[in-house]
Design a protein around this motif. Structure first.
Motif, PDB file in Angstrom:
ATOM      1  N   LEU A  16       0.891  -1.068  -0.302  1.00  0.00           N
ATOM      2  CA  LEU A  16       0.152  -0.053   0.014  1.00  0.00           C
ATOM      3  C   LEU A  16       0.738   1.332   0.104  1.00  0.00           C
ATOM      4  O   LEU A  16       1.372   1.482   0.922  1.00  0.00           O
ATOM      5  CB  LEU A  16      -1.081  -0.110   1.316  1.00  0.00           C
ATOM      6  CG  LEU A  16      -1.978  -1.101   1.531  1.00  0.00           C
ATOM      7  CD1 LEU A  16      -2.726  -0.891   2.537  1.00  0.00           C
ATOM      8  CD2 LEU A  16      -2.982  -0.797   0.072  1.00  0.00           C
ATOM      9  N   SER A  17       0.715   1.941  -1.062  1.00  0.00           N
ATOM     10  CA  SER A  17       1.570   3.328  -1.095  1.00  0.00           C
ATOM     11  C   SER A  17       1.587   4.127  -0.153  1.00  0.00           C
ATOM     12  O   SER A  17       2.269   4.926   0.330  1.00  0.00           O
ATOM     13  CB  SER A  17       1.569   3.695  -2.533  1.00  0.00           C
ATOM     14  OG  SER A  17       0.069   4.092  -2.793  1.00  0.00           O
ATOM     15  N   ASP A  18       0.217   4.367   0.510  1.00  0.00           N
ATOM     16  CA  ASP A  18      -0.068   5.198   1.485  1.00  0.00           C
ATOM     17  C   ASP A  18       0.154   4.747   2.922  1.00  0.00           C
ATOM     18  O   ASP A  18      -0.167   5.523   4.066  1.00  0.00           O
ATOM     19  CB  ASP A  18      -1.500   5.927   1.237  1.00  0.00           C
ATOM     20  CG  ASP A  18      -2.488   4.711   1.576  1.00  0.00           C
ATOM     21  OD1 ASP A  18      -1.998   3.824   1.911  1.00  0.00           O
ATOM     22  OD2 ASP A  18      -3.785   4.900   1.465  1.00  0.00           O
ATOM     23  N   ALA A  19       0.917   3.635   3.190  1.00  0.00           N
ATOM     24  CA  ALA A  19       1.073   3.196   4.375  1.00  0.00           C
ATOM     25  C   ALA A  19       2.624   2.888   4.581  1.00  0.00           C
ATOM     26  O   ALA A  19       3.340   2.474   3.555  1.00  0.00           O
ATOM     27  CB  ALA A  19       0.213   1.900   4.566  1.00  0.00           C
ATOM     28  N   THR A  20       3.064   2.966   5.818  1.00  0.00           N
ATOM     29  CA  THR A  20       4.550   2.816   6.179  1.00  0.00           C
ATOM     30  C   THR A  20       4.754   1.334   5.967  1.00  0.00           C
ATOM     31  O   THR A  20       3.908   0.465   5.911  1.00  0.00           O
ATOM     32  CB  THR A  20       4.868   3.408   7.611  1.00  0.00           C
ATOM     33  OG1 THR A  20       4.129   2.506   8.504  1.00  0.00           O
ATOM     34  CG2 THR A  20       4.743   4.890   7.574  1.00  0.00           C
ATOM     35  N   ALA A  21       6.002   0.838   5.988  1.00  0.00           N
ATOM     36  CA  ALA A  21       6.489  -0.308   5.935  1.00  0.00           C
ATOM     37  C   ALA A  21       5.856  -1.004   7.122  1.00  0.00           C
ATOM     38  O   ALA A  21       5.341  -2.119   6.856  1.00  0.00           O
ATOM     39  CB  ALA A  21       8.017  -0.368   6.090  1.00  0.00           C
TER      40      ALA A  21
ATOM     41  N   LEU B   5       7.668   5.122   3.725  1.00  0.00           N
ATOM     42  CA  LEU B   5       6.843   4.670   2.960  1.00  0.00           C
ATOM     43  C   LEU B   5       7.424   4.030   1.830  1.00  0.00           C
ATOM     44  O   LEU B   5       8.612   4.178   1.622  1.00  0.00           O
ATOM     45  CB  LEU B   5       5.954   5.876   2.341  1.00  0.00           C
ATOM     46  CG  LEU B   5       5.262   6.695   3.052  1.00  0.00           C
ATOM     47  CD1 LEU B   5       4.777   8.056   2.581  1.00  0.00           C
ATOM     48  CD2 LEU B   5       4.137   6.200   3.685  1.00  0.00           C
ATOM     49  N   PRO B   6       6.679   3.142   0.957  1.00  0.00           N
ATOM     50  CA  PRO B   6       7.226   2.361   0.027  1.00  0.00           C
ATOM     51  C   PRO B   6       8.243   3.035  -0.943  1.00  0.00           C
ATOM     52  O   PRO B   6       9.205   2.725  -1.494  1.00  0.00           O
ATOM     53  CB  PRO B   6       6.106   1.805  -0.592  1.00  0.00           C
ATOM     54  CG  PRO B   6       5.204   1.282   0.320  1.00  0.00           C
ATOM     55  CD  PRO B   6       5.203   2.780   1.408  1.00  0.00           C
ATOM     56  N   ALA B   7       7.549   4.186  -1.295  1.00  0.00           N
ATOM     57  CA  ALA B   7       8.317   5.198  -2.417  1.00  0.00           C
ATOM     58  C   ALA B   7       9.815   5.523  -1.802  1.00  0.00           C
ATOM     59  O   ALA B   7      10.565   5.965  -2.570  1.00  0.00           O
ATOM     60  CB  ALA B   7       7.553   6.293  -2.470  1.00  0.00           C
ATOM     61  N   GLU B   8       9.959   5.230  -0.625  1.00  0.00           N
ATOM     62  CA  GLU B   8      11.322   5.581  -0.143  1.00  0.00           C
ATOM     63  C   GLU B   8      12.147   4.489   0.240  1.00  0.00           C
ATOM     64  O   GLU B   8      13.169   4.823   0.963  1.00  0.00           O
ATOM     65  CB  GLU B   8      10.928   6.311   1.550  1.00  0.00           C
ATOM     66  CG  GLU B   8       9.974   7.832   1.462  1.00  0.00           C
ATOM     67  CD  GLU B   8       9.559   8.060   2.783  1.00  0.00           C
ATOM     68  OE1 GLU B   8       8.872   9.264   2.839  1.00  0.00           O
ATOM     69  OE2 GLU B   8       9.474   7.326   3.690  1.00  0.00           O
ATOM     70  N   LEU B   9      11.681   3.378  -0.339  1.00  0.00           N
ATOM     71  CA  LEU B   9      12.541   2.419  -0.118  1.00  0.00           C
ATOM     72  C   LEU B   9      13.070   1.794  -1.432  1.00  0.00           C
ATOM     73  O   LEU B   9      12.335   1.915  -2.616  1.00  0.00           O
ATOM     74  CB  LEU B   9      11.746   1.167   0.418  1.00  0.00           C
ATOM     75  CG  LEU B   9      11.114   1.488   1.876  1.00  0.00           C
ATOM     76  CD1 LEU B   9      10.034   0.307   2.488  1.00  0.00           C
ATOM     77  CD2 LEU B   9      12.207   1.599   2.794  1.00  0.00           C
ATOM     78  N   SER B  10      14.017   1.264  -1.685  1.00  0.00           N
ATOM     79  CA  SER B  10      14.448   0.551  -2.730  1.00  0.00           C
ATOM     80  C   SER B  10      13.804  -0.812  -3.063  1.00  0.00           C
ATOM     81  O   SER B  10      12.946  -1.225  -2.127  1.00  0.00           O
ATOM     82  CB  SER B  10      16.271  -0.098  -2.613  1.00  0.00           C
ATOM     83  OG  SER B  10      16.199  -0.941  -1.831  1.00  0.00           O
TER      84      SER B  10
ATOM     85  N   ARG C 251      13.756   0.568   8.617  1.00  0.00           N
ATOM     86  CA  ARG C 251      13.056   1.524   7.664  1.00  0.00           C
ATOM     87  C   ARG C 251      11.493   1.429   8.069  1.00  0.00           C
ATOM     88  O   ARG C 251      10.602   1.619   7.068  1.00  0.00           O
ATOM     89  CB  ARG C 251      13.258   0.742   6.062  1.00  0.00           C
ATOM     90  CG  ARG C 251      14.436   0.980   5.530  1.00  0.00           C
ATOM     91  CD  ARG C 251      14.955   2.280   5.185  1.00  0.00           C
ATOM     92  NE  ARG C 251      16.031   2.529   4.364  1.00  0.00           N
ATOM     93  CZ  ARG C 251      17.283   2.589   5.205  1.00  0.00           C
ATOM     94  NH1 ARG C 251      17.469   2.714   6.550  1.00  0.00           N
ATOM     95  NH2 ARG C 251      18.367   2.896   4.569  1.00  0.00           N
ATOM     96  N   ALA C 252      11.185   1.111   9.183  1.00  0.00           N
ATOM     97  CA  ALA C 252       9.878   0.729   9.641  1.00  0.00           C
ATOM     98  C   ALA C 252       8.929   1.890   9.331  1.00  0.00           C
ATOM     99  O   ALA C 252       7.831   1.645   8.932  1.00  0.00           O
ATOM    100  CB  ALA C 252       9.632   0.299  11.144  1.00  0.00           C
ATOM    101  N   THR C 253       9.370   3.063   9.549  1.00  0.00           N
ATOM    102  CA  THR C 253       8.216   4.191   9.402  1.00  0.00           C
ATOM    103  C   THR C 253       8.447   4.902   7.853  1.00  0.00           C
ATOM    104  O   THR C 253       7.841   5.989   7.868  1.00  0.00           O
ATOM    105  CB  THR C 253       8.898   5.423  10.328  1.00  0.00           C
ATOM    106  OG1 THR C 253      10.196   5.815  10.341  1.00  0.00           O
ATOM    107  CG2 THR C 253       8.427   4.801  11.992  1.00  0.00           C
TER     108      THR C 253
END
Ligand SMILES: Nc1ncnc2c1ncn2[C@@H]1O[C@H](COP(=O)(O)OP(=O)(O)O)[C@@H](O)[C@H]1O
Ligand SMILES: [Mg+2]
Lengths: 246, 408
Positions: free
Chosen positions: A98-103, A140-145, A136-138
């Motif tokens: 979910l792009s609007d939810a954190t890891a 968002l997916p967009a901020e992860l590789s 990386r728990a907090t």
């Protein structure tokens, strides 16, 4: 070894307007608990269709699918949701976070739908830790590789301790380094006793599995032997050789 | 999944999609605010008219010269000369009209009043002593003129508040001389302010004995413009009306009401006529408001349809990890409810403030926010938000999880 999955003459047809596409044309399959099975085949051969039925995301047009001896083809929707929630972990090629939810929130999802309240965050954090992205728990997916996103997805798939982990081309969108990490993760899980069904069209990736099922034009062309558990994933050379059997 | 859980998820989705949520709420807000403001304006106009008619006096009947058949209320009122002082005398309370409390004829005209170096153009009203109280004027200072002063055509005057202010400022007018169109009068009283009723400033008048007005200022035409009749109570107005009618027919030697050369208007008649006009206005404004509500609703639906692709993927993911259809329906229902309720509440507040602001700017017509319109707007907008917000998502939740995931 106890049989976990069983397909009996499974047929799946899709309708597009008046055209019918036979994605699966009578598949027989059997997988025991604890196996690491790779499903291989060219693009469009029906691999995803197969895994979607295993995952209870879709139902066969004809035939039976038994999960741990239970015919799940005729179950009502809420029961299927419960099966997806507790017994099956799903990993996709495109991550499907979910792009609007954190890891962390993504990993919490299956726990929420399982009705778990106590210790939920701790469990989700444990799952993130197990796949090495707790820091990386907090995010968002967009901020992860890509590799990190796929690990979050694996954490989400594992958090409810399912019987079986299904991965549909999990390394398809990843570079070789991330792919290697994800495959090692799956191997580790298999080593810890988890049943894994991995879809791929990459022979190197399939080499990590203990058994290879080949599929072409909606038919299983080669089911491979059911390897003893000790051999599974232990020896790459052996599994590489296995892929050549029959 | 518990309701609390569903609420938490819904709130997170709302917060994360601030623009989408904001636009949805805006759609609802505009609709609600428009309904409230427009209905308030219509309502304000209606109340204003009602107040100005009520402001004529209490339980009043007004007799106008002229026959209904020759144009009636619209054309003939006051244009004929059929009412006399004698008619008014005949109408004074007696055995023939037990439901009448007081009577006064009226003559009036525009005059210039002068006090010292100041002058002021105003309305001169000549009548009998009860006229002021019949029309709900109260004395702020001094006294009303008396029957003796009417009989003697005494040049005494009672000033409306506006006239008193303009001629005397802070000086006490009672006992002071003024001149009305050149004729000297003495101020004996000042009315308390009655306020503006509609477009007429009811404080802008000078009231004098009927005889003085006729003898010194307006001249004798032999006729009066109107006769005011006050009924003993609101309930007796219809009886008073028929008693007055009978007496005047007799006075004019007419045998049937069809021949009547006068008309009796009650406040209720006037109010009814006016209400039908303002009712049309309110209806028109209401229609405009309904359209804005619809437009707001369509806006909400548009946003929802645009985001449905994104939502479909979300639905697929949630279903894949074990959400039941009912879990998703609960989530979307709560989302839509929160958005429309917040939007509706903001709309009510905006509509209320805008109505107040409009009242400040527009002055005369004070928009009156009606509870009914608030309720209607709230119900409709929340309904719109729920239906348009919930329906597309609920439809998407019916897809199989795989179909939902495959949507691009
Ligand atoms: N939802 C669908 N509607 C119509 N045809 C589909 C659908 N899903 C898959 N197919 C078709 O079924 C066949 C098998 O697809 P798939 O299982 O995705 O293959 P793979 O994953 O092996 O590439 C393909 O011909 C594909 O076009
Ligand atoms: Mg595929």
């Amino acid at each position: 070894m106890a049989e976990l999955l069983r397909f009996e003459r499974v047929v799946k047809t899709y309708r597009i307007g008046s055209v019918e596409v036979e994605a699966l044309r009578g598949v027989d399959l059997s997988t025991d608990a604890g196996e690491f099975v790779a499903v291989m085949g060219p693009s469009g051969s029906g691999k995803s269709t197969l895994v979607n039925i295993v995952a209870c995301l879709d139902t066969p047009t004809r035939g039976r699918y038994l999960l741990a001896g239970e015919d799940v083809t005729r179950l009502e929707d809420d029961r299927l949701a419960a099966i997806r929630n507790r017994r099956i972990g799903l990993v996709f090629q495109g991550f499907n976070l979910l792009s609007d939810a954190t890891a962390l929130q993504n990993v919490e999802l299956p726990l929420i739908y399982a009705g778990r309240r106590r210790g939920r965050i701790d469990r989700a954090m444990d799952a993130l830790r197990a796949v090495g992205v707790a820091d990386r728990a907090t995010h968002l997916p967009a901020e992860l590789s890509g590799g990190q996103q796929q690990r979050v997805a694996i954490a989400r798939a594992l958090v409810n301790e399912p019987d079986i982990l299904l991965a549909d081309e999990p390394t398809g969108n990843l570079d070789s380094v991330s792919s290697g990490e994800v495959l090692r993760l799956l191997e580790g899980l298999h080593g810890a006793g988890k049943t894994i069904v991995l879809i791929t069209h990459d022979p190197d990736v399939a080499g990590h599995a203990s058994r290879i099922i080949r599929i072409r034009d909606g038919l299983v062309t080669q089911a491979g032997p059911s390897a003893p558990r000790e051999a599974a994933g232990a020896n790459r050379a052996a599994s590489g050789a296995e892929s050549g059997i029959r | 999944m518990t309701p609390v859980e569903a609420l938490r998820i819904a709130l997170r989705v709302i917060r994360r999609h601030a623009l989408r949520s904001g636009l949805t709420m805006l759609g609802v807000l505009i609709g609600v605010a428009a309904v409230i403001v427009l209905v308030a304006v219509g309502n304000g106009a209606r109340l204003q008219v009602a107040r100005s008619i009520q402001g004529l006096g209490t339980n009043l009947l007004i007799v106008f010269p002229g026959s209904a058949s020759s144009g009636g209320i619209r054309l003939g009122l006051g244009s004929a000369n059929t009412l006399t002082v004698a008619n008014a005398q005949a109408l004074r309370p007696g055995p023939l009209d037990p439901d009448v409390r007081a009577v006064s004829p009226e003559v009036s005209g525009t005059v210039t009043a002068t006090a010292g170096s100041r002058n002021w153009t105003t309305t001169l009203q000549g009548g009998w002593p009860p006229l002021a109280s019949m029309r709900d004027y109260h004395l702020a200072a001094g006294r009303m003129f008396t029957w003796a002063e009417v009989n003697g055509a005494a040049r005494v005057a009672v000033l409306g508040q506006t006239v008193a202010q303009n001629l005397f400022g802070s000086v006490t007018p009672v006992g002071q001389p003024i001149s009305i169109d050149g004729t000297p009068f003495t101020v004996v009283g000042v009315f308390a302010p009655k306020g503006a009723a509609g477009r007429v400033n009811e404080d802008d008048l000078v009231e004098v004995p009927l005889t003085a007005a006729q003898d010194y200022v307006l001249g004798h035409s032999g006729h009066v413009q109107n006769i005011y009749v006050q009924a003993t109570s609101a309930g007796s107005i219809p009886y008073a009306e028929s008693e007055v009618g009978a007496i005047l027919l007799d006075q004019h030697h007419l045998s049937s009401p069809a021949q009547a050369d006068f008309q009796i208007l009650t406040q209720q008649n006037v109010l009814n006529a006016a209400t039908s006009v303002t009712g049309t206005l309110t209806l028109l404004l209401g229609a405009v408001a309904a359209i804005s509500l619809l437009v707001g609703g369509i806006g909400v639906m548009n946003i929802m349809l645009v985001t449905v692709t994104e939502r479909t993927r979300e639905i697929g993911i949630r279903r894949a990890v074990g959400a039941r259809r009912s879990d998703l329906l609960a989530q979307f229902l709560i989302e839509a409810t929160v958005l429309s309720v917040l939007g509706g509440a903001a709309g009510i507040l905006t509509g209320y403030l805008a109505s107040m602001a409009l009242g400040r700017i527009a002055g005369r017509i004070a928009p009156a926010v009606s509870g009914g319109s608030v309720l209607l707007a709230a119900v409709v907008s929340v309904g719109v938000g729920l239906v348009f917000g919930f329906y597309p998502a609920a439809r998407a939740a019916r897809l199989t999880p795989m179909d939902a995931l495959r949507r691009e």
